[in-house]
Structures are given as C-alpha cells and as structure tokens.
Design a protein around this motif. Structure first.
Motif, PDB file in Angstrom:
ATOM      1  N   LEU A   1      41.948 -66.425  10.534  1.00 49.19           N
ATOM      2  CA  LEU A   1      43.290 -66.048  10.937  1.00 49.19           C
ATOM      3  C   LEU A   1      44.312 -66.311   9.838  1.00 49.19           C
ATOM      4  O   LEU A   1      45.237 -65.515   9.627  1.00 49.19           O
ATOM      5  N   VAL A   2      44.162 -67.422   9.140  1.00 53.34           N
ATOM      6  CA  VAL A   2      45.146 -67.806   8.141  1.00 53.34           C
ATOM      7  C   VAL A   2      44.960 -67.029   6.851  1.00 53.34           C
ATOM      8  O   VAL A   2      45.916 -66.581   6.223  1.00 53.34           O
ATOM      9  N   SER A   3      43.691 -66.837   6.453  1.00 58.34           N
ATOM     10  CA  SER A   3      43.470 -66.176   5.173  1.00 58.34           C
ATOM     11  C   SER A   3      43.694 -64.689   5.270  1.00 58.34           C
ATOM     12  O   SER A   3      44.179 -64.061   4.336  1.00 58.34           O
ATOM     13  N   GLY A   4      43.348 -64.088   6.441  1.00 56.24           N
ATOM     14  CA  GLY A   4      43.451 -62.645   6.529  1.00 56.24           C
ATOM     15  C   GLY A   4      42.701 -62.015   5.374  1.00 56.24           C
ATOM     16  O   GLY A   4      43.278 -61.373   4.515  1.00 56.24           O
ATOM     17  N   ASP A   5      41.361 -62.196   5.331  1.00 58.82           N
ATOM     18  CA  ASP A   5      40.606 -61.869   4.133  1.00 58.82           C
ATOM     19  C   ASP A   5      40.373 -60.379   3.962  1.00 58.82           C
ATOM     20  O   ASP A   5      39.432 -59.952   3.334  1.00 58.82           O
ATOM     21  N   ASP A   6      41.253 -59.582   4.531  1.00 56.56           N
ATOM     22  CA  ASP A   6      41.268 -58.150   4.317  1.00 56.56           C
ATOM     23  C   ASP A   6      42.675 -57.695   4.673  1.00 56.56           C
ATOM     24  O   ASP A   6      43.448 -58.440   5.250  1.00 56.56           O
TER      25      ASP A   6
ATOM     26  N   ALA B   1      39.302 -54.219  12.588  1.00 60.97           N
ATOM     27  CA  ALA B   1      39.770 -55.173  11.583  1.00 60.97           C
ATOM     28  C   ALA B   1      38.599 -55.813  10.852  1.00 60.97           C
ATOM     29  O   ALA B   1      38.621 -55.966   9.618  1.00 60.97           O
ATOM     30  N   THR B   2      37.566 -56.185  11.597  1.00 61.66           N
ATOM     31  CA  THR B   2      36.400 -56.810  10.985  1.00 61.66           C
ATOM     32  C   THR B   2      35.693 -55.840  10.047  1.00 61.66           C
ATOM     33  O   THR B   2      35.331 -56.189   8.912  1.00 61.66           O
ATOM     34  N   ALA B   3      35.499 -54.610  10.507  1.00 59.84           N
ATOM     35  CA  ALA B   3      34.826 -53.607   9.672  1.00 59.84           C
ATOM     36  C   ALA B   3      35.636 -53.313   8.412  1.00 59.84           C
ATOM     37  O   ALA B   3      35.078 -53.163   7.325  1.00 59.84           O
TER      38      ALA B   3
ATOM     39  N   LEU C   1      33.500 -46.946   9.829  1.00 59.12           N
ATOM     40  CA  LEU C   1      33.412 -47.632  11.105  1.00 59.12           C
ATOM     41  C   LEU C   1      34.794 -48.085  11.576  1.00 59.12           C
ATOM     42  O   LEU C   1      35.119 -48.007  12.761  1.00 59.12           O
ATOM     43  N   SER C   2      35.599 -48.556  10.645  1.00 62.10           N
ATOM     44  CA  SER C   2      36.945 -49.002  10.993  1.00 62.10           C
ATOM     45  C   SER C   2      37.774 -47.844  11.540  1.00 62.10           C
ATOM     46  O   SER C   2      38.503 -47.989  12.528  1.00 62.10           O
TER      47      SER C   2
ATOM     48  N   ALA D   1      30.834 -59.147  14.658  1.00 63.13           N
ATOM     49  CA  ALA D   1      31.407 -57.815  14.446  1.00 63.13           C
ATOM     50  C   ALA D   1      32.805 -57.684  15.018  1.00 63.13           C
ATOM     51  O   ALA D   1      33.456 -56.664  14.793  1.00 63.13           O
ATOM     52  N   GLY D   2      33.278 -58.688  15.769  1.00 65.72           N
ATOM     53  CA  GLY D   2      34.635 -58.650  16.287  1.00 65.72           C
ATOM     54  C   GLY D   2      34.743 -58.428  17.777  1.00 65.72           C
ATOM     55  O   GLY D   2      35.856 -58.319  18.293  1.00 65.72           O
TER      56      GLY D   2
END
Length: 687
Positions: A230-235, A430-432, A440-441, A330-331
């Motif tokens: 949540l904090v990093s938002g790695d995308d 978001a995960t994809a 997929l997203s 996968a979310g």
C-alpha cells in the motif's frame, strides 16, 4: 531511447424535532415508539398543527425510512449479535468475534486461546487508546497483532461500543454509526480489506476523530507485506490507488509487532508456561518461530500442505490451497467462492502431476482442506455463504519466498474475473498492471468500469478512477490516441464533479501531460505540467510523492525540448528527494534514477550514465524482476549507452535479450517491441 515515465494512475438522522410535535399517535406507534408519555404529548398538540400534519407526517415517515435503511445497511455489513452493537466487555470469544487465531486446545480442554503474554509495546498501545485517535498494529501474520489489540481495548475501553464492519462495503454504514456514538471503537482487523474504492477514506477518519466531547478510537491491524504494497505503490496503478490508502495510514499511530519475542517477553511467557503446556511448547521454538506463530500452528499447516502433494495423500486438497494462494496474490481480496476454487484448482493439480498423483475425490479434498486441526485452524476456513478464507500465514509464507516476477497464471486470473465484483476486478487490474501484464489489466478494468457504472452511474468517483487507470494501461500498450480520448473525457468529468484542485483531478491532468509528451506535443506538455506542479506544491507540499512525480515528468519534457541543464537539475533534485523520502529501491526512486541516467546520456556523460543504469538495474531487478516492462526500458537505454561508449558486443547482447523478452511480455506488435527490434537490426547491421 525511451524512458521510464511515472504514470499517475487512478487510480467513498436526525429527524426534525418538530416532527415529534405534530405527528399523530398513530404515526408514532407505527414507527415503533411505545412510550405512552410521548404518545399522549403528541395527541395534545395535534389540533394545533392539523394543517401541517400532512407535511410533517411525510417528513417524519421519510426520516424513519432513512433510519431503517441505515439500520439495514449496518446490520448487513457489521458485526451486531442480537441486532445491536456490543460493548467491548461483552466480547467473550475473541476467536469468533474479532479474528484472533486460535491455538490447539489443551489436553484437558479449556480455552481456544492461551493466557495473554504481555508484549513490550503494551504500555504504548494502551496509552494511545486512552485518548481519541487511530492506532495501527503492523507485523507479520500470526505475530500477535489481533490478540494484543483485543487485550488492550478490553483493558482500556471495556464500555465502548464495538463497531466492526465485516467487509469493505460495510465501512460507510459503520463509520456513519460510529459518528453517532460518543464512546466507540471502530475495529478493522486486516485493514487492507477495508481500503480501496468504496472503503475507508482519510476524510472519514478525520471527521470521526475530529472535535471534543467524544472518545472514538479507530483500531486496526495490518500485515507488513500489505503495508509495503500500500505504501510503496510498486506500480503506477498501485501508486494511484495507494495515495488514498497512504493518506489513511499517515493518520495512524503505527505500532510495530515483532514476530519473535524479545528476551523480556520470553521471560513473561515462561512465567505462564507452568499453567499452560502450549506456551511451554511454543517457548521451545521461540528463537526460530514466534510464540504466537507457533501457537496458531502456521508452520504446521504449511508442512501439512507440502506433504499433501505426495501421491495418494491429499494432492487435490493441496491444489485447492494453491489456487486460493494464487487468487489472493492476483488481487482477489473478497472471500473466495467455492465454485472459483473448484474451477481453478485443476490447473495446479495438473502442474504437479495430475492423475499420476492419484488424487482423492473433490468431496474428500474439501473435507481435508477445511478440517479444523488441533490448533483450531484450517488451511481454508468456510464462511456461512459458501465462500472460503485462506489461512493468512500460508499466503505470507508464499509471498516471502516468491522471486520477483513470480505471478499467478493467466488462466487463474481469467477465471477470477468471471467471479469478481467491481472492487475485486479493479484490484486484479492494479495487480496485473504492477506486474506489467497490461492486457489482463485492461480486461479487468473494463469489467470494473461496466459494473461500477451500472451500480453508481457514469460520474461516480470510482468510475472516474477506473477510467483514468484505463487510459494509463492503453498508453502503456502503445494505443496513444485511445488513451488520450479516454483521459480527456475522464478529466472533464473529474474536474467538474470533484473540483480543479482535487488530487484525482491533478492526477488526471498529470496523466494527460504524459500523453502529450509521448505524442511529441512538448510545448503543451510543459505548460500543463508547470500548472499541475504549482497546484500540487500548493495543495500537497513540495515533498509529497505526487509532487515529486510531477517534477519527474517536467524533467522528461525538458529533456526532449533539449533544455538538458534544466532537466538535470529537476531530475537530480527529484531523485535525491525520492531516495531520502521513499528509499533507494522504491519504484518512484528507480524511475527517477532512470531519467537522470537518460539526461546524463544526452549530455554525453556516458560513464556516469552507465553507472546509474547499472545501479538502477541491480535494485530494480531485485524489486520488480528482470522481465518487468520498466526494467526492459532501463536495459534498452543502457544498451544505447554501451553502444555509444564503444562497447558494441555488450550492447548487442543486451538488446537481443530485451527484444526477446519484449516480444513475449508485451507482444510482437507493441511499439516498444517494434522500436527495439529495429534498433537491434541496425546495431547488428553495423556489426
């Protein structure tokens, strides 16, 4: 050469007193009011207000209906035994009520939870609960977060009402109810399940805790892996989504719960061990496993799962658990429908050997996977509505061990979308996206947009957020005209509905700048980006992540305008701030480093540029994996530097690898793949 660009991705009764003065006794009785004094008083004033009775009757009935509707929503999504919110002291079973992991029962029976071992942070936690506020316990699964929180609120807040939504769509009603109470605890175990579209917002937390005359507490737990996500938002999608989540988390008094007991905690546990053999057993492994972890039997369940794959044992049950883990990864955050697990587990069974494993029947597999062990836990816990929750230790263990680039199969995600509601589809998108799986997203976002539009209408903030995200995905798929049209349409509605300075509006404007940049409309992009940057600095401050991203984007525009000295100043300042505020391996910092390296390349400082790219790739591949699209951009850029630096063999080898991965990950017709393939042909032709 291309550059890593930072994408801003989008990524929520009081009846009038006069009504009681003019309502007839019949109306009051129909509303469930039984007090004879109130009924008599109403009857006395009816003649005085006969002309207004119809108006007030309608208003009162509407108010009653509103209150009843709120009560229905509250009852549907909130823990309310016997139809009312309990007081904290009335909670006698922390396992069933608040989610404490049970331990095995003692040989002589007894409680499902052992005596509480006081933790080192208890004093700080209980002091925090003594005043209104938001307290968040963060740690690994089975580190003891929930038990410590329960014991603290029972000790400090026994007479407070416990307001406990059971899922995300119950948060709004729960917060509204908490606002009517002077003394209450809003309890959010596994906070990540209550954040995101339709979940808890910064505004709700602030309003709940604002003002004098109350003692309201928001008390939550969060797994460390989820906090990092949540904090990093790695995308980019995750960064947009996590902006609101970060705003919520920033309001919390964060308390870290270590998995392993400290020496004083082990001493306190030893003092209880004579009365409870379970604690004594846990202490024997306390230097390897956490005491709460041992008591909850997380490692034992993991070992059982691993053994279950053996031929002729429980391989189908093991496959059900594996499918549940991947669906979570996968979310898919909601409880897992049995039909979805039935549909997907066969893929995992086949990968491990299929019929050669002599799998048991589905009935026996479900029986094994859901059977409560002596610890009181099961790999899959059945809910009353035909859905299942995965024992979170298993998910944590898999996530900790997974190498970067390890993702759920596409078939699993496709099946998940067939069962997903709008929020889950959005989370899957978001995960994809964060994994670089753009097609997929896109599919998941289109599903989320359709579902949210049908439920809320086309101008609802969650619809606008998903449309902004869709524009970003289209952009990264190289479909710039579609992305631009989508972004402009969404921005017009967002600005009108939310206002020009709302963070979502500024996000959408930043995304439009990015599209203008990619389309080569650099003068327009610079003008718009400077306006966005000014607004962000005014509303969020110069060090806010969104502001840093805007500076990064401005540096990109300046680079392509040929104003390289200005661009270097922007990128270097933004990189240093990101490294200081977010850490050197944060995705935004990696992007900043890439773009700084690109400017150094344009300035002809090849040795400095190549060194920055090497540092970027070392960190980025560790965090994102070698095949992530952002890493492909950086590797492509480094190949160009190597070629100019007189190292053509290294450049050609690197570019070949990039082209091979691009064709597989992005597709052979993606613009980046085409550009890289052409660049490789030119490089090989020169050779």
């Amino acid at each position: 050469m291309g550059a890593v660009t930072r994408r801003v991705i989008g990524v929520g009764f009081l009846a009038g007193a006069a009504a009681l003065l003019v309502a007839t006794p019949g109306v009051l009785a129909a509303a469930g009011i039984k007090d004879w004094r109130l009924l008599t008083g109403a009857a006395l004033v009816v003649p005085v207000a006969a002309l207004l009775a119809g108006v007030w009757r309608t208003r009162f009935e509407n108010a009653v209906q509103s209150r009843e509707a709120h009560a229905r929503e509250l009852a549907k999504g909130t823990f309310a035994p016997a139809g009312k919110l309990p007081r904290v002291r009335e909670i006698t079973d922390p396992v069933r009520a608040v989610g404490v992991h049970p331990a095995r029962r003692r040989d002589s029976g007894g409680d499902r939870v052992p005596a509480y071992v006081p933790r080192d942070f208890d004093g700080r936690l209980r002091a925090a609960l003594a005043a209104p506020g938001f307290v968040l316990l963060v740690g690994d699964s089975t580190a003891g977060k929930t038990r410590a929180a329960f014991e603290a609120m029972r000790a400090v807040l026994p007479d407070h009402r416990l307001v406990m939504p059971v899922r995300r769509d119950g948060v709004a009603a729960a917060v509204a109810e908490a606002m009517t109470l002077r003394h209450c605890v809003l309890w959010l175990d596994d906070l990540e399940g209550f954040l995101g579209p339709g979940g808890l917002t910064r505004k709700e937390v602030a309003e709940l805790l604002e003002g004098p005359g109350h003692h309201r507490i928001v008390l939550a737990t969060l797994r460390a892996a989820e906090e990092d996500r949540l904090v990093s938002g790695d995308d980019d999608e995750g960064r947009r989504l996590s902006r609101e989540s970060r705003a919520v988390l920033e309001q919390a008094d964060r308390i870290l719960v270590e998995r392993l007991f400290s020496a004083p905690e082990k001493e306190r546990a030893a003092g209880l061990a004579d009365d409870d053999s379970r604690i004594a057993d846990a202490l024997s492994s306390a230097d390897v496993l956490g005491v709460p972890e041992y008591l909850a039997a997380g490692p034992q369940l993991k070992e059982e799962w691993e053994r279950a794959w053996a031929r002729g044992t429980h391989p189908r049950a093991a496959a059900l658990i594996a499918a549940a883990v991947d669906l979570r990864c996968a979310g898919f955050a909601a409880p897992l429908p049995r039909a979805l697990l039935d549909e997907t587990h066969g893929l995992y069974l086949e990968k491990r050997g299929g019929s050669r494993l002599s799998p048991e029947s589905e009935e026996k597999a479900w029986e094994w996977a859901t059977r409560l062990r002596d610890s009181g836990n099961a790999p899959l816990h059945a809910a009353d509505d035909g859905t299942y929750e995965l024992f979170d230790y298993l998910l944590d263990d898999v996530q900790r061990a997974a190498a970067p680039g390890t993702h759920a199969p596409e078939e699993t995600i496709t099946a998940a979308l067939r069962h997903a509601r709008a929020d889950d589809a959005h989370e899957i998108a978001a995960t994809a996206y964060g994994q670089g799986r753009y097609r997929l997203s896109e599919t998941a976002l289109l599903q989320a947009i359709e579902a949210r539009t049908n439920e809320h209408g086309p101008e609802h903030p969650t619809v606008l957020a998903a449309r902004t995200n869709l524009a970003i995905v289209l952009r990264d798929m190289g479909r710039l005209e579609e992305a631009h049209a989508e972004q402009r349409a969404g921005l017009e509605i967002t600005a009108r509905v939310l206002g020009p300075d709302h963070p979502d509006t500024l996000d959408a404007r930043g995304n439009l700048v990015n599209l203008l940049y990619l389309q080569g409309r650099l003068d327009e992009a610079e003008t718009e980006q400077r306006a966005v940057l000014t607004a962000l600095e005014r509303t969020l401050g110069p060090d806010h992540p969104s502001t840093l991203i805007a500076r990064n984007s401005l540096g990109l525009v300046l680079t392509d305008l040929g104003r390289l000295d200005e661009a270097e100043i922007e990128h270097r300042a933004e990189f240093e701030a990101s490294a200081r505020l977010l850490g050197t391996e944060h995705p935004e910092t990696l992007a900043s480093r890439n773009n700084l390296a690109r400017v150094l390349h344009e300035l002809g400082r090849l040795e400095e540029s190549e060194a920055e790219y090497r540092a970027l790739l070392e960190a980025g591949e560790r965090v994102l994996g070698r095949e992530h699209p952002h890493m492909l951009i950086a590797r492509n850029n480094r190949a160009a530097v190597l070629a100019e630096a007189g190292r053509p063999d290294e450049a050609t080898s690197e570019l070949r690898a990039v082209v091979e991965i691009s064709e597989r990950v992005l597709g052979p017709d993606h613009p980046d793949t085409v550009d890289r393939r052409q660049g490789l042909a030119r490089m090989e032709g020169r050779g």
